[in-house]
Write an enzyme that holds these catalytic residues in place. Sequence first.
Site, PDB file in Angstrom:
ATOM      1  CG  ASP A  82      -1.993  -1.094   1.141  1.00  0.00           C
ATOM      2  OD1 ASP A  82      -2.343  -1.511   0.027  1.00  0.00           O
ATOM      3  OD2 ASP A  82      -2.450  -1.536   2.207  1.00  0.00           O
ATOM      4  CG  ASP A  99      -4.561   0.095  11.142  1.00  0.00           C
ATOM      5  OD1 ASP A  99      -4.814   0.016  12.358  1.00  0.00           O
ATOM      6  OD2 ASP A  99      -3.841  -0.725  10.544  1.00  0.00           O
ATOM      7  NE  ARG A 146      -1.511   0.628  12.082  1.00  0.00           N
ATOM      8  CZ  ARG A 146      -0.556  -0.134  11.590  1.00  0.00           C
ATOM      9  NH1 ARG A 146       0.699   0.037  11.986  1.00  0.00           N
ATOM     10  NH2 ARG A 146      -0.834  -1.071  10.696  1.00  0.00           N
ATOM     11  CB  SER A 186      -3.406  -7.694   4.472  1.00  0.00           C
ATOM     12  OG  SER A 186      -3.265  -6.448   5.113  1.00  0.00           O
TER      13      SER A 186
END
Length: 411
Positions: free
Chosen positions: A20, A129, A100, A181
Amino acid sequence: MIENNTNIKKVVLAYSGGLDTSITIPWLKENYGCEVIAVVGNVGQDNELDGLEEKAIQSGASKIFIEDLTDEFVEEFVFETLKAGAKYEGKYLLGTSFARPVIAKKLVEIAHSEGADAIAHGCTGKGNDQVRFELAVKAFDPDMEIIAPWRTWELKSREDEIEYAKERNIPLPMKEDNIYSEDRNIWHISHEGLDLEFPDTEPDFSKVLKMSVPPEDAPDEPTYISIAFEKGVPVAIDGKKMKGTDIIKTLNKIGGANGIGIDDIVENRLVGMKVRGVYENPGGAILYRAHEILESITLDGDTKHYKDKISIEFANVVYNGKWFSPLRESLSAFVNKTQETVTGDVKLKLYKGNIITAGVTSPYTLYSEEFATFGEDGVYDQNDSQGFVNLYALSTKVQSMMKKKVKESVE
């Protein structure tokens, strides 16, 4: 170029080197005509950091920052959550969720120091996220522009992303036939996608697992370990004092070798959909279990039962991206008060995916052999319980008397 964005001259990108974010660099330059600064938050990804500087520059970034946040991550985020005993929906140890906020905090710091106009991330519009990054960014700079390409670009799948990368000679970070992923840090690895999208399918652990062995392949002899805690925080393994990051790394190796901490979960995302993932948390699973065992002898019943409720709310707050919120801080204040006596040693037996209690001691133990024994004791008069039971049962007795009276009047 995207219209009405000529004011975006410099963008700080949360960069991992995965698929990504690898294609986000050229996409930002093509669509905004801006300079892109890549920022990597090192929260213990190990060899995933190798070659990122060269790759980011080759992909079009003007510069890259690789910031070591591992100690801060462990001490201020991981252990705060461990002390709370927080597990999202009773199983997920929040490995991605609390990583995060610490990364987003650093993104804002670098965006300010570099004079950036916006912060970008590679999170999809289906995931949690995007919320975690953006809430954390807004907590430190409510006016910062945020760019989320997945919400606007023409790419609709990972296959589209791969084709986009090939057209621009961007090296793929994985084999095309194994594009799970994944998110990795010192605490865990998460795996999603491919065959894992079908809950009726057993995962092929030979393709999935990276930190752990399948339980059936673990040693036939158990492994014993002892973990020492001070005020709810792990401080030593087998009598050897270590800093937090080293404790987790050590337990990851020991736990992984014994098939510990493999969770196959279908969870409810904040955006409303159910998703399935396989998580590896060998060290985390061991620490959570040891902490629970120690609390069983150091917390009184009322506090423990109320803390169990707080743990659920704490997990929800962290999962939903509200780490930097008054509620999370207030919950932590309560949790830290409960941890004042959570000090002691826990001995565990690890065997083929199982974590088995092998002993626990604490200078603050509330367990008394004298009171708990089934044998003769000189501290507890069992006759005292009669009055207690009579009073405790009073409301039940009155309710029953009422029902009996009503029944008799009808008859």
